[in-house]
Design a protein around this motif. Structure first.
Motif: not given
Length: 321
Positions: A279-286
């Protein structure tokens, strides 16, 4: 008239300089997958120039199979995917797109940092799922950045741009680099040079902006995470393999660090399932360079390099080989 093959669709405005004078073939795998060397060999049949991206494996095998290839124009700053020695041996020019994405990537680092610090993705989901019924005193508590310490690993152009933005947040900036930055740069961004261990121990945010090589592979491993504050956040807009993702998952699960914002991944495009669950990780596709202006300028830089080489100019912009 030369035959140019682009392995991905690029912004049309940026490619106008080659569409009129040469044959341009734009490819895109229908299933969205990355390409193998065999795929690239098939695509480059009769090609004079290959316009590549970071996911394309440009190897000795490709150069040997396509002796007519004159140039690889890389639509990126990094060239980790290209065997530069093999390119030189086969007399294939290699160019890239340096310096153009500094501000866009620095902005992305700050977007990830703010999103992780203030739990923006979780808050967005909370509202969209219809759970927002009243204002709560302890709901989705985040972290203030003002007066905190930002640790930058890699004080190049992007790292310096990130540090400059930190001034507006009143943050203390420390940095670690292979060599110390110019004192003028240090004064401009109010940054202090420290060893990596001290940076990890004292920083509230660790932001990665170093290249990936043998020295930096898994630079942030289990020992590094154990050295960080339990309240610290990690931001990575550099290269995925700089971070040992399995160790990061364990560090998050064990509370050794508080969260992360990641734009790149160790086995990109695959993402460690443990990160997806956090929940505490923000993910973005490069998305570091993903602004219309930056991506257009990157294409224009590739076109300028291609045009110069094909016209036999004495100087080919941004040439590495």
């Amino acid at each position: 008239m030369a035959h140019i093959v682009s392995t991905r669709p690029l912004i049309d405005e940026g490619l106008s300089g080659v569409r009129d004078d040469h044959t341009l073939t734009v490819c895109d795998p229908p299933d969205g997958s990355t390409r193998s060397v065999d795929d690239l060999i098939a695509l480059t049949d009769g090609a004079d120039v290959l316009l590549s991206v970071l996911a394309d494996p440009i190897t000795e095998e490709l150069f040997a199979a396509r002796p007519e290839l004159q140039m690889v124009a890389q639509y990126a700053v990094g060239v980790d995917n290209i065997d530069l020695d093999a390119a030189a041996a086969h007399d294939v020019a290699v160019t890239h797109t340096p310096d153009v994405l500094t501000d866009a990537t620095a902005d992305q680092a700050w977007a990830l940092l703010l999103a992780a610090a203030r739990r923006v993705p979780a808050a967005d989901r909370y509202v969209r799922e219809g759970r927002f019924e009243r204002w709560e005193t302890t709901l989705l508590m985040g972290t203030e950045l003002s007066r905190k310490t930002l640790g930058i690993v890699g004080m190049g152009r992007i790292g310096t741009a990130v540090a400059r933005r930190a001034l507006g947040f009143g943050m203390e900036v420390v940095y670690h680099n292979r060599t110390r930055a110019n004192p003028t740069v240090e004064r401009q961004v109010n940054a202090r040079y420290v060893g990596l261990d001290e940076l990890l121990k004292t920083s509230d945010v660790v932001s990665l902006h170093c290249p990936h090589n043998e020295d930096s592979h898994h630079l942030l491993d289990a020992a590094a995470f154990a050295n960080m504050k339990a309240s610290a956040l990690l931001v990575n807009t550099a290269r995925g393999p700089v971070v040992d993702e399995a160790a990061l998952v364990d560090a998050l699960a064990n509370g050794e660090i508080a969260g992360a914002g990641l734009d790149v991944f160790e086995e990109e495009p695959d993402v460690h399932p443990g990160l997806v669950e956090q929940e505490r990780v923000v993910l973005a596709p490069h998305l570091g360079s993903a602004t219309t202006g930056t991506r257009t300028r990157m294409a224009q830089m590739c076109v300028a390099s291609i045009t110069a080489l094909l016209e036999g100019a004495d100087h080919v912009p941004h040439r590495l080989v």
